[in-house]
Design a protein around this motif. Sequence first.
Motif, short mmCIF file in Angstrom:
data_model
loop_
_atom_site.label_atom_id
_atom_site.label_comp_id
_atom_site.label_asym_id
_atom_site.label_seq_id
_atom_site.Cartn_x
_atom_site.Cartn_y
_atom_site.Cartn_z
N THR A 84 37.69 28.91 39.94
CA THR A 84 38.09 30.31 39.85
C THR A 84 38.01 30.99 41.21
OG1 THR A 84 37.26 30.38 37.57
CG2 THR A 84 37.64 32.49 38.66
N ALA A 85 36.97 30.70 41.98
CA ALA A 85 36.82 31.31 43.30
C ALA A 85 37.93 30.87 44.24
CB ALA A 85 35.45 30.95 43.88
N VAL A 86 38.34 29.60 44.17
CA VAL A 86 39.40 29.11 45.06
C VAL A 86 40.74 29.75 44.68
CG1 VAL A 86 40.66 27.06 45.78
CG2 VAL A 86 38.19 26.95 45.52
N LEU A 87 41.03 29.84 43.39
CA LEU A 87 42.28 30.48 42.96
C LEU A 87 42.31 31.95 43.37
CD1 LEU A 87 42.67 28.93 39.39
CD2 LEU A 87 43.89 28.28 41.47
N LYS A 88 41.18 32.63 43.22
CA LYS A 88 41.10 34.03 43.64
C LYS A 88 41.34 34.17 45.13
CE LYS A 88 37.87 37.96 43.68
NZ LYS A 88 38.14 38.28 45.09
N SER A 89 40.78 33.25 45.92
CA SER A 89 40.98 33.30 47.36
C SER A 89 42.45 33.10 47.73
CB SER A 89 40.11 32.25 48.03
OG SER A 89 40.34 32.19 49.42
N LEU A 90 43.12 32.17 47.06
CA LEU A 90 44.55 31.95 47.34
C LEU A 90 45.37 33.19 47.05
CD1 LEU A 90 45.08 28.35 45.86
CD2 LEU A 90 45.13 29.01 48.27
N LEU A 91 45.09 33.84 45.92
CA LEU A 91 45.85 35.03 45.55
C LEU A 91 45.56 36.19 46.51
CD1 LEU A 91 45.38 34.82 41.67
CD2 LEU A 91 47.50 34.40 42.94
N ASP A 92 44.28 36.37 46.87
CA ASP A 92 43.93 37.48 47.76
C ASP A 92 44.57 37.31 49.15
OD1 ASP A 92 42.48 38.85 45.90
OD2 ASP A 92 40.56 37.97 46.47
N ASN A 93 44.55 36.09 49.68
CA ASN A 93 45.14 35.86 51.00
C ASN A 93 46.63 36.14 51.01
OD1 ASN A 93 42.62 35.10 51.97
ND2 ASN A 93 42.99 32.91 51.66
N SER A 94 47.31 35.88 49.91
CA SER A 94 48.76 36.13 49.84
C SER A 94 49.06 37.60 49.57
CB SER A 94 49.39 35.26 48.75
OG SER A 94 49.19 33.89 49.04
N LEU A 95 48.25 38.24 48.74
CA LEU A 95 48.50 39.65 48.43
C LEU A 95 48.27 40.55 49.63
CD1 LEU A 95 46.96 39.95 44.85
CD2 LEU A 95 49.37 39.93 45.47
N ASN A 96 47.44 40.11 50.58
CA ASN A 96 47.24 40.89 51.80
C ASN A 96 48.50 41.00 52.63
OD1 ASN A 96 44.54 41.35 51.19
ND2 ASN A 96 43.83 39.53 52.29
N GLN A 97 49.43 40.07 52.41
CA GLN A 97 50.69 40.07 53.17
C GLN A 97 51.82 40.77 52.42
OE1 GLN A 97 51.47 35.95 53.99
NE2 GLN A 97 49.41 35.56 54.75
N LEU A 98 51.52 41.35 51.25
CA LEU A 98 52.55 42.01 50.45
C LEU A 98 52.85 43.38 51.05
CD1 LEU A 98 54.25 41.69 47.89
CD2 LEU A 98 52.41 42.81 46.61
N PRO A 99 54.08 43.61 51.56
CA PRO A 99 54.38 44.88 52.24
C PRO A 99 54.70 46.00 51.25
CG PRO A 99 56.30 43.45 52.28
CD PRO A 99 55.22 42.68 51.59
N GLY A 100 54.44 47.23 51.68
CA GLY A 100 54.85 48.41 50.93
C GLY A 100 54.02 48.72 49.71
N MET A 101 52.91 48.06 49.50
CA MET A 101 52.08 48.31 48.32
C MET A 101 50.61 48.27 48.71
SD MET A 101 54.00 46.01 45.39
CE MET A 101 52.65 46.33 44.26
N THR A 102 49.84 49.15 48.10
CA THR A 102 48.39 49.13 48.26
C THR A 102 47.80 48.38 47.08
OG1 THR A 102 48.43 51.25 49.41
CG2 THR A 102 46.31 50.51 48.52
N VAL A 103 47.26 47.19 47.35
CA VAL A 103 46.81 46.29 46.29
C VAL A 103 45.33 46.00 46.46
CG1 VAL A 103 47.17 44.06 45.17
CG2 VAL A 103 49.10 45.25 46.22
N GLN A 104 44.59 46.11 45.37
CA GLN A 104 43.19 45.74 45.41
C GLN A 104 43.04 44.22 45.31
OE1 GLN A 104 40.75 47.76 42.58
NE2 GLN A 104 41.13 49.80 43.42
N GLN A 105 41.84 43.76 45.63
CA GLN A 105 41.59 42.32 45.52
C GLN A 105 41.69 41.86 44.07
OE1 GLN A 105 37.85 41.36 47.41
NE2 GLN A 105 38.92 40.78 49.28
N THR A 106 42.03 40.59 43.91
CA THR A 106 42.15 40.00 42.58
C THR A 106 40.79 40.00 41.90
OG1 THR A 106 43.94 38.59 43.34
CG2 THR A 106 42.86 37.97 41.29
N SER A 107 40.77 40.43 40.65
CA SER A 107 39.53 40.42 39.87
C SER A 107 39.52 39.19 38.97
CB SER A 107 39.39 41.69 39.03
OG SER A 107 40.51 41.82 38.16
N VAL A 108 38.33 38.81 38.54
CA VAL A 108 38.18 37.64 37.66
C VAL A 108 37.30 38.03 36.47
CG1 VAL A 108 38.56 35.86 39.41
CG2 VAL A 108 36.29 36.85 39.17
N ARG A 109 37.67 39.12 35.84
CA ARG A 109 36.87 39.67 34.75
C ARG A 109 37.66 39.64 33.45
NH1 ARG A 109 35.58 45.42 37.14
NH2 ARG A 109 34.45 45.64 35.17
#
Length: 281
Positions: free
Chosen positions: A11-36
């Motif tokens: 779960t931690a590795v999948l979350k890291s992959l998603l967070d690293n890619s979402l940081n490059q998403l332009p034009g949107m303010t996105v919070q870190q991926t949650s695992v709840r």
Amino acid sequence: MSSAFAIGTVTAVLKSLLDNSLNQLPGMTVQQTSVRPPDQLATGEKEASQLNLFMYHVTPNSGWRNVGMPSRSANGDRLTNPPLALDLHYLLTAYSRENYHAEVLLGYGMQVLHEVPVLTRQAIRSAFTPPGAASPPPGTSPPDRLTTLEKKLYLSELDTQIEQIKICPEILNIEEMSRLWSTFQVHYRPTAAYQVSVVLIESKRSTQTALPVQQRNVVVFPFRQPVIEQVMPSGGVNQPITIGSALVITGQQLQAASTYVQISDVALEVPAAALSDTRIT
């Protein structure tokens, strides 16, 4: 093999992959991926633009289920530590109160998982290092900046297990998805399902080692099968068989260390003088 912390490491590795890619998403303010769980996320006016990765189900892996069995001897002593092979089932859900944000986030997250179908050993180690930093070599100590739990996940040995982690989409129909969200007791959000396989968890308990072989004896016995071709009186085929007359048995491979001829319930041992490989008198 991995430890019990390997499930959390996935779960931690999948979350890291998603967070690293979402940081490059332009034009949107996105919070870190949650695992709840979905029922613990804020919705309505407080709903943030984010992805949520929730492991909702765990199943045994059929391919690895019987590896290492039997694990105990007849006396109950442990012979092997068979791995606990598990498939993990995740829901990737997009949240946002802004128009189109949920659709964009879900599409972006699905693209990330589509382009990374296998979690490589380097990717697992890189999940616990800062972005841009080189991933540590296997077997090294966890970085000091990690929390106590993150250090346990780092040392779960997921990157050294014999089979790598594979990610594939899982098809859930409308009825199955509806039952899931009814169980969560929250409003439905755009969701994609994934199966992650396989996590191998092995116990560290000691096992009983077999006694060493001190001497080997190899004995070869040739395979001989007697073949009876004919039974006749000693005087010839056309002579009658009477009380006191001799019988002659002809065939192949009739001679052995001990040869017996059984007539009804009586077994007669043949003397060596009346025995050859092709004839018994």
